[in-house]
Structures are given as C-alpha cells and as structure tokens.
Scaffold this motif. Structure first.
Motif, short mmCIF file in Angstrom:
data_model
loop_
_atom_site.label_atom_id
_atom_site.label_comp_id
_atom_site.label_asym_id
_atom_site.label_seq_id
_atom_site.Cartn_x
_atom_site.Cartn_y
_atom_site.Cartn_z
N ARG A 119 0.82 -1.20 0.00
CA ARG A 119 0.00 0.00 0.00
C ARG A 119 0.86 1.26 0.00
NH1 ARG A 119 -4.72 -2.09 4.25
NH2 ARG A 119 -5.95 -3.18 2.65
N GLY A 122 2.20 1.67 -3.45
CA GLY A 122 1.09 2.08 -4.31
C GLY A 122 0.80 3.56 -4.19
N PHE A 200 0.09 -12.68 -3.35
CA PHE A 200 -0.01 -11.23 -3.20
C PHE A 200 1.34 -10.56 -3.49
CE2 PHE A 200 -3.36 -13.04 -0.63
CZ PHE A 200 -4.45 -12.24 -0.91
N ALA A 257 -5.91 -1.12 -12.65
CA ALA A 257 -6.18 -0.73 -11.27
C ALA A 257 -7.42 0.13 -11.17
CB ALA A 257 -4.98 0.03 -10.70
N ASN A 260 -9.68 0.87 -5.44
CA ASN A 260 -9.27 0.01 -4.33
C ASN A 260 -9.16 -1.44 -4.80
OD1 ASN A 260 -8.55 -0.25 -1.55
ND2 ASN A 260 -10.59 -1.03 -1.08
N SER A 261 -8.70 -1.61 -6.05
CA SER A 261 -8.60 -2.96 -6.61
C SER A 261 -7.59 -3.00 -7.74
CB SER A 261 -9.97 -3.43 -7.12
OG SER A 261 -10.32 -2.71 -8.30
N VAL A 262 -7.15 -4.21 -8.07
CA VAL A 262 -6.33 -4.45 -9.26
C VAL A 262 -6.86 -5.73 -9.91
CG1 VAL A 262 -4.07 -5.11 -10.15
CG2 VAL A 262 -4.24 -3.34 -8.40
N TYR A 289 -7.76 -8.46 -7.18
CA TYR A 289 -7.21 -8.11 -5.87
C TYR A 289 -8.00 -6.91 -5.35
CZ TYR A 289 -3.37 -11.20 -7.05
OH TYR A 289 -2.62 -12.30 -7.40
N THR A 292 -6.87 -2.95 -2.04
CA THR A 292 -5.47 -2.63 -2.30
C THR A 292 -4.97 -1.43 -1.48
OG1 THR A 292 -6.25 -1.42 -4.26
CG2 THR A 292 -5.36 -3.63 -4.61
N LEU A 297 -7.25 -6.81 2.34
CA LEU A 297 -6.60 -7.16 1.08
C LEU A 297 -6.89 -8.64 0.80
CD1 LEU A 297 -4.76 -6.54 -1.31
CD2 LEU A 297 -2.80 -7.06 0.15
N GLN A 299 -7.70 -11.78 -2.55
CA GLN A 299 -7.54 -12.18 -3.95
C GLN A 299 -8.63 -13.17 -4.34
OE1 GLN A 299 -6.52 -15.50 -4.87
NE2 GLN A 299 -6.68 -15.02 -7.04
#
Length: 428
Positions: A119, A122, A200, A257, A260-262, A289, A292, A297, A299
């Motif tokens: 995070r 990111g 992850f 992305a 709040n996700s990928v 995911y 993020t 977090l 998957q």
C-alpha cells in the motif's frame, strides 16, 4: 463516470513509467473497475489518504528465505510413483475452505508486512504517475514498479508454479485410457493449482529473451522463454516423465487498477497432449485483488475458464463465483460429451473439488512438489539477472539500479527494432 480522476491533472515520471505513448490508455469500454470502485468514485472518496507513509525504502516486501517452496514434496522419483499408484479419492465429508478464506470469497493476505509495504508503494506511485493509474484505463504491465515491492523471482518462474501438482494428477491421467477420467484429472490439476499459485507478491517482469529450465524429481522437464516485451508474452513447454504428456502454451497478461482494486487479465491459452493423441485445450481465469489501499486485502479468481477436448467431444465451462448462496470462490459446472451431460464438477479453489459425489482434491491432503531450477542453465536464465540477485541478497538500492539498467537496455533495443522495421518498409 470517473470524475474523481479529473480533480488533479495526471502527472508523469519517466523513471516510473516505461512507456508514455497513447497506446498505454484504452477506451472506457475496456476499463476494469469493481462495484466498490464505482461507489467510492461516486462519493469522491480518496483511498490514497488512508495509507500511512513508510520510511523503510530500502527494505524488501518479503523474506527471500520464505519463498523457496517450504513444505513441498522433495522426494525421489520412486516415492512419487508410489504416491500416484496409491492415489485414491478423498472422503467427501464436508464443504471445507482454507482458514484464510475471506467471508465473502477468495483468500485474504494474512501477512501484514506485505499489506503495509504494498500500500505504501502504491501510494508513492500514484503521486509520481498520477491518479490516472487508478482509472482502470492504464495497462500496469507498462508501468515500472519499484523493485522493493517485488520478490526475487521473475514471472517465468511463477507462471509454471502451477505445474507443481502435475506429478500427481497429470501422471495419474497418463495411467488411464479413459478420456473422460483424464479430462476430470486435468480440470482438477488446473483448479487446485490456484491454491498454491495465487499470491499477493509481485514477481519481476521477464526480459525479452529470458529463459528458464527446471525439473521435478519424477523426471518432468520445464522450459520457458519470454518471447515478447510489449505486450509481455511468456511461452512454456513441459514434458512429463518419459514424455507421456506435453503441456504447452503462453501467458499474455494485462493489469488494470481501480480505486481500491487491481484486476489481472490473462489472455493466454494452454494445452495438454497425451502420447496416445488426446488433446485438452483450456484458458485462464482473471484475478481480482480487492482492498489494495484500505480494508481487507484479498484475492479472487474470477470469470470463466473453458476446457475442451474437440476430438472426443468433451467440454466444461466453469464460471467461477456463480453458485447461489456460496462465496465467490465456489464453482459448479457440467461436463458434457457431444452435448450430453456426463458429470458435474463442484467445489472451491481454496478447499475441495468434487465430480458428482467423488472428491478428487482436498487441500488438507494434497501436497505440491518442489520445482528445481537446472544447475547449468543457459546464460539467458532468469536466475542470472543482476537485479534479481541483488534483491535476493537484500541490497535494494543496487537491485533498483540494476533493474533500471536492464529496463533501459530493453527500451533501446525496442527503438532499434522499430527503426529497422521502418527502414524495411521504406525500401519496399
């Protein structure tokens, strides 16, 4: 839509973004965002503000010693053969899920250090590249991530990690002449591999021409090569013991992305051919995911995965997460032969797999096998990369420096290839 991203003009940073041409961005119709992302965007919520700054810039995201397939089978070929010969289906006692299963589906990241570091990096990248990166329109495979958020493995190695269950299920498949039973075993080997392969932790992007040679103790041979830079395409070829089967195909992934996700989109294909001629083709699901930047977090494997054996009329289309009153990791689908139902598969990729009332996989009983890198590989082998070696040694500044050198070499090579193609066209 996406008004949140218009609040600040996207910035750019050549050290962080590999390519800056317009092909990096796609039309809105191909954007990948979750319902949660849309709700956050509508509320004007800034997920970046939830992330605390981290000062340990020279610390890697994971302990390299914990990445070497701890707890995997490392037993002689004769013992592996006995496991296969003695293999029987498991008690069909309950619909179990791994303790790390999330209450709504998928698997959580239980390592708080990984969550915090990912995070933090990111947030740093959003500052450097701009909030456009969170719109779902930027292909993340064209973005250069800081090496401290990566692990000392390249995507070539992680791409073949799914074969770690092959010494059991696919070797078992070679021992039966029943095409339907083989079909079931291939589906089992594929779906159960998600339990070990989904991670992850981000691997290093392979370099064009990079190779991998590996094996399992039962005689299985594994080969990989990175054959394209952009888009990134990884080819793999696996021969089973005594070449009783061949597994081959390619990975072609994109990353998108949201707030709040990928989402990882895999457009690759793969096949297994047995030495009596049966061929089974199948593709890949996508990976999501969530959480993020804040929240849990987690998957999930999402969307469809299709298995076909055209010669024998066998087919199975598994749409993950569509089972009523079940979490999103569950699946249920019919296996058909020439259009007629012959079996039903039901289960979860973090727990068990049943065909009708017979349990083929249960995470509590099956152990994957350790993949071993060849000791005398080609000079192009992934383990020879200077950035990977420095990262494994824990020298983050040197690893980042070496990574940038390798990336610049690739960019220069790409320019030379493009110039050559233009020159060829001009002569026609």
């Amino acid at each position: 839509m996406f008004g949140w991203f218009k609040k600040k003009k996207p910035e750019s940073n050549s050290a962080q973004q590999e390519e800056k041409d317009e092909s990096d961005f796609v039309d809105d119709e191909t954007q990948v965002v979750t319902n949660e992302d849309k709700e956050l965007e509508a509320k004007g919520f800034d997920p970046i503000a939830q992330v605390q700054e981290q000062d340990k810039e020279n610390e890697g995201i994971a302990d390299p010693d914990k990445l070497e397939y701890v707890g995997y089978h490392d037993i002689p070929a004769d013992d592996i053969l006995q496991l296969v010969l003695n293999f029987k289906c498991f008690p069909n006692d309950e619909d179990i899920r791994h303790p790390e299963g999330y209450e709504k589906g998928g698997r959580i990241c239980a390592d708080k250090k990984v969550v915090t570091k990912a995070r933090s990096v990111g947030k740093e990248m959003v500052k450097q590249i701009g909030k456009k990166i969170l719109s779902g329109s930027l292909n993340l495979t064209k973005v250069s991530f800081p090496i401290r958020v990566m692990i000392p493995k390249t995507a070539l190695e992680t791409s073949v990690h799914g074969t770690s269950i092959f010494p059991l299920y696919i070797t078992k498949a070679t021992m039966t002449p029943d095409f339907l039973e083989r079909f079931k075993l291939v589906i089992t080997a594929t779906l159960s591999s998600f339990f070990w392969t989904n991670t992850f932790l981000k691997p290093l992007n392979p370099i064009l021409g990079e190779t991998l040679q590996a094996n399992y103790n039962d005689g299985t041979q594994v080969y990989c090569e990175q054959i394209m830079h952009h888009p990134p395409v990884s080819y793999f070829l696996v021969f089973g013991p005594n070449r009783k089967y061949k597994y081959y195909g390619y990975y072609l992934v994109e990353g998108r992305a949201g707030l709040n996700s990928v989402t990882i989109i895999n457009k690759g294909r793969r096949s297994i051919e047995f030495n009596d001629g049966q061929k089974i083709d199948f593709d890949f699901p996508n990976e999501l995911y969530s959480g993020t930047f804040f929240g849990q977090l987690r998957q999930e494997s999402i969307n469809k995965i299709t298995f076909t054996d055209k010669a024998n009329g066998l087919s199975c289309i598994i749409d993950i997460g569509k089972v009523k009153k079940r979490t999103s990791d569950f699946f249920q689908a019919d296996v058909t032969c020439k259009g007629q139902k012959v079996s039903t598969v039901f289960g979860t990729y973090i727990g068990f797999i049943n065909f009708d009332d017979v349990r083929y996989w249960d995470y509590r009983y099956v152990v994957p096998h350790k993949i071993k890198m060849d000791k005398q590989p080609l000079e192009s082998d992934h383990k020879n990369r200077s950035d990977l070696q420095a990262l494994k040694a824990g020298d983050i500044p040197l690893a980042q420096k070496n990574k940038e050198i390798l990336e610049n070499l690739q960019r220069n090579d790409r320019k030379l290839r493009e110039a050559y193609e233009k020159q060829k066209k001009s002569k026609k």
